[in-house]
Design an enzyme around this catalytic site. Structure first.
Site, PDB file in Angstrom:
ATOM      1  N   THR A  11       0.816  -1.210   0.000  1.00 14.03           N
ATOM      2  CA  THR A  11       0.000   0.000   0.000  1.00 14.03           C
ATOM      3  C   THR A  11       0.858   1.273   0.000  1.00 14.03           C
ATOM      4  O   THR A  11       1.718   1.433   0.868  1.00 14.03           O
ATOM      5  CB  THR A  11      -0.898   0.007   1.257  1.00 14.03           C
ATOM      6  OG1 THR A  11      -1.645  -1.198   1.273  1.00 14.03           O
ATOM      7  CG2 THR A  11      -1.832   1.205   1.251  1.00 14.03           C
ATOM      8  N   GLU A  12       0.611   2.139  -0.967  1.00  6.31           N
ATOM      9  CA  GLU A  12       1.279   3.442  -1.054  1.00  6.31           C
ATOM     10  C   GLU A  12       2.810   3.312  -1.084  1.00  6.31           C
ATOM     11  O   GLU A  12       3.536   4.189  -0.633  1.00  6.31           O
ATOM     12  CB  GLU A  12       0.868   4.357   0.119  1.00  6.31           C
ATOM     13  CG  GLU A  12      -0.641   4.507   0.281  1.00  6.31           C
ATOM     14  CD  GLU A  12      -1.278   5.433  -0.733  1.00  6.31           C
ATOM     15  OE1 GLU A  12      -0.533   6.030  -1.528  1.00  6.31           O
ATOM     16  OE2 GLU A  12      -2.518   5.550  -0.733  1.00  6.31           O
TER      17      GLU A  12
END
Lengths: 425, 407
Positions: free
Chosen positions: B149-150
């Site tokens: 994530t990210e």
């Protein structure tokens, strides 16, 4: 018939705090006891009462503007007053006022302070048109209006103090507001405070002698809370799995001490984790309070909601197992009585004026969050005490009526009218 | 000869509707705003699909057809996929068509686009597995490269991903990690044997993702030939240029009027004009190149904000307490065995919820405001905590029933 010209600043349902509630309760009982009231508000929001005549200062001088047809109803464009507005908040909204001024040529004050003076100027015409025996003004925003009416009519002025600037700000007063209060209280013929502590603050800080001040405690409308269907109280869902609810409701400002409530909540939760602390209200501290709760690691137990009115407020009282008022300053605290009416035990700071009026409550120093936490847990865990406070509190508060307050006011009016002695003007 | 590696992120959270204290215990639908507000998930996806996903996919399909050497990669969050699968099957189909060309690689991530690696390894593994299964089911392929994530990453994640069998992992080429080193080579986590680290060239990536339509930028307007020239200039000074960005860059963050689609349309031909250039997918990159060095990243980095750290999600106490509380429910939630409840709990882990609570209002404030469907971070926080309490009440109710049965 005794005729009173009364100046207020808010009236239900357009109220943002206890003052509007107090004005409704007091005026209704005054008229029941045979008084005739002309109630003046700074701005026409559509407040109505079937028992008295409500006049709005903004429609007094500018009625001719309505005919100009700017597509705006001038009645909505009057003095921009809102009781708990601070100078900063006022300035933030000022652009809007300038805009209105441009399209309507209505002179608008540059500061809240000037707006209050404008309200006073607009009130002159009402004072000229109406016939009355005495003037009664509520709190600083309407004091100058009351004073103008006194100047024009020569009638006596009763200044009713629901809160002083010192109490509202916790001591860091706005000089202009303080000066208005001081000058008006000096010139008033009679001062009413809602509690003994506020009487002392007025006497100690505003240069008036105690013999000019009378304490008139607030009352409560007994019929107001009766007709609510408990089956529709959605807050009861929070208790499905055995949680208890502790309620705080009020403006989220320094004066009301919501931060002490949260600190006490954190301590109470270490003893009994099955409690929800509900905080309903708006104010400049709201964001800070969320950070405080999160920082203490209890943001899942401290629930924030908007300022409550109508049935939602009643639901909140009735769902709550305890109502806490942790005010740093609380001239009276009408919500203490409201909670008691709803059989909700009350824990209130010793500083509140309501403490003088009722006995079946628990008290605590607002700064003593250990003691506050102890008492919260204690009430929730002792069924007998809870029941005692709920039932006896309900019986006791039935005797705290607006009639009593109104009766006191009428006695004051009559002795003022009888006594021809000039006030120091 | 720089290889060009494109990776596009596609994700849409399930935003929480306005949820009051009075709703707790009375409404178990958290994500079904159907108003005109910015919390209506269906409407948002419809808007983004029309402005970005559908036209961009059409264009990519056309480019893949025209240039056999052109390749890209995507990471599609599970929570995005399930939403389009349900509401916009034509969007899903357009992604399936791309993957069917054989030159579009799909990457692995957490199904719920969550920060689970930071809070629960069991949950992290579960979500990665669930995502893998979803990709297999919808696209018939199994991802071999991981992106968290990210692009959140540290040494431990690199080592964990290696144990999970991945050959490559993506993260940010953050200055404070690289120092004098270049992002245009592969690296490896300390002690790793197989897994290779692909670092985003944030300067070139952000030229497209953030600066493309910025009129005050000295290089504006950015044309495909100019950009291709910049890429070719790395010839001899780097092996792979990783261009990582949100897919919504095309048509949503950079509007069609900015010329972003024309830019993309001409880019492959301009890049391939130079015979030494080529396009590779992440799997091809790790097969072709060897790491130049170990890269020690003990603290988490990400591709977000100027700090390139976790501060977009975890810099204030509201965010930290909210996320701590949701993960503290893990055991209780799972023990209910209630699928709908468990699903809701997982949807509440999506990183966006915490991003919306961010109160950093400085350089990144604009970006946060742009992406925040709530009026203030506090509104986001309140709805989140109220929903969390509703969920916990449901857990407690179920557990009470279970206990009662046992007596």
């Amino acid at each position: 018939m005794l005729k009173v010209l009364m100046f207020g600043w808010e009236f239900p349902p357009f109220n943002s705090g206890g003052l509007g509630t107090a004005c409704l309760g007091l005026t209704r009982s005054l008229t029941r006891l045979g008084t005739d009231i002309i109630f003046v508000l700074p701005k026409n929001l559509g407040a109505k009462a079937d028992f008295m005549n409500i006049r709005c200062a903004d429609s007094a001088d500018y009625t001719d503007l309505v005919a100009r047809g700017h597509g705006l109803n001038i009645k909505e464009l009057g003095v921009f007053l809102y009781p708990y507005l601070t100078e900063t908040e006022y300035r933030e909204r000022y652009d809007w006022l300038q805009f209105l001024q441009k399209i309507n040529h209505v002179p608008t004050g540059k500061s809240l302070y000037e707006e209050v003076l404008r309200y006073a100027v607009l009130s002159r015409q009402i004072a000229r048109e109406e016939k009355f025996d005495i003037i009664h003004a509520h709190d600083w925003l309407s004091f100058p209006a009351g004073l103008e009416a006194k100047r024009i009519s020569g009638k006596k002025l009763v200044a009713h103090v629901h809160a002083t600037e010192i109490e509202r700000t916790g001591g860091s007063v706005n000089k202009n507001i303080y000066n208005i209060e001081k000058e008006c209280l000096r010139q008033a013929d009679q001062i009413i405070t809602v509690g003994g502590r506020t009487r002392d603050i007025v006497a100690d800080n505003y240069g008036v002698t105690k013999d000019k001040i009378e304490v008139v405690h607030n009352g409560i409308d007994h019929d107001y809370f009766e007709n609510v269907d408990q089956g529709r109280n959605r807050l009861l869902s929070l208790k499905k799995t055995g949680h208890r609810l502790v309620l705080f409701s009020g403006r989220l400002t320094i004066q009301k001490g919501p931060d002490y409530f949260i600190r006490a909540a954190q301590k109470a939760l270490t003893i009994d984790p099955k409690i929800y602390f509900l905080i309903f209200g708006a104010g400049d501290m709201k964001n800070k309070l969320m950070h405080l709760a999160a920082g203490l690691g209890i943001s899942d137990k401290v629930l924030f909601g908007d300022w409550l009115r109508g049935p939602d407020l009643v639901y909140a009282y009735q769902a709550a197992d305890l109502y806490v008022m942790s005010s740093v300053f609380e001239p009276f605290g009408i919500m203490v009585l409201e909670a008691m009416m709803n059989r909700t035990p009350v824990l209130v700071s010793k500083q509140a004026g309501a403490v003088e009026a009722v006995k079946n409550i628990l008290t605590v120093d607002f700064w003593d969050t250990d003691e506050m936490a102890d008492k919260i847990v204690f009430v929730l865990s002792h069924g007998q005490l809870h029941k005692h406070l709920a039932e006896n509190g309900r019986e006791e508060v039935k005797k705290i009526t607006w009639e009593k307050a109104a009766d006191k006011c009428i006695n004051l009016y009559q002795s003022l009218i009888k006594n021809p002695a000039c006030s120091p003007a | 000869m720089p290889s060009i590696c494109f990776y596009f992120q596609v994700h849409q959270p399930r935003r929480i509707k306005k949820f009051r204290v009075f709703d707790i215990g009375n409404d178990k639908h958290y994500f079904n705003d159907d108003s005109e507000s910015k919390l209506n998930n269906r409407k948002i996806i419809e808007k983004v699909a029309n402005k970005s996903y559908l036209p961009a996919n059409r264009l990519l399909l056309e480019l893949l057809g025209r240039h056999p050497e052109f390749k890209v990669s995507f990471s599609l969050s599970g929570i995005f996929l399930e939403q389009v699968e349900h509401d916009f099957p034509e969007v899903l189909k357009s992604f399936q068509d791309l993957v069917a060309t054989g030159r579009v690689e799909l990457l692995s991530e957490t199904y719920y686009h969550s920060l689970s690696f930071l809070y629960s390894r069991d949950e992290f593994r579960h979500q990665v597995k669930k995502h893998k299964e979803k990709i297999k089911k919808l696209f018939g392929v199994t991802p071999r490269i991981f992106r968290n994530t990210e692009l959140i990453y540290n040494n431990e994640l690199g080592q964990t991903a290696e144990k999970m069998g991945y050959r490559g992992i993506l993260t940010e080429g953050a200055d404070h990690i690289l120092g004098w080193r270049s992002p245009n080579f592969l690296y490896s986590p300390p002690g790793a044997k197989k897994i290779k680290l692909l670092l985003k060239n944030y300067s070139l990536s952000d030229d497209i993702a953030f600066r493309f339509s910025e009129k005050t930028w000295a290089e504006h307007p950015l044309c495909a030939d100019k950009f291709a020239h910049w890429l070719s200039n790395h010839n001899g000074a780097g092996e792979v240029i990783n261009l990582f960005m949100d897919y919504e860059t095309f048509g949503e963050h950079q509007w069609e009027e900015s010329g972003i689609f024309d830019f993309l349309r001409h880019l492959p031909a301009e890049v391939l004009r130079h015979p030494d250039n080529e396009f590779l997918t992440p799997s091809e990159v790790v097969a072709k190149y060897e790491p130049k060095a170990e890269l020690d990243i003990p603290h988490f980095i990400s591709w977000a904000d100027i700090e390139r750290d976790l501060s977009a999600w975890l810099s204030n106490d509201l965010q930290r307490d909210a996320i701590a509380k949701i993960y503290s429910l893990e055991k209780e939630v799972l023990s209910t065995g209630d699928e709908e409840l468990i699903e809701n709990w997982r949807r509440l882990q999506t990183s966006d919820h915490f991003y919306y609570m961010c109160t950093k209002f400085f350089a990144d404030g604009d970006v946060h405001k742009y992406f925040n469907p709530y009026d203030t971070p506090y509104d986001a926080f309140l709805s989140y905590m109220n929903v969390l309490n509703d969920l916990r009440l449901r857990v407690e109710e179920i557990n009470l029933q279970i206990n009662n049965k046992n007596f």
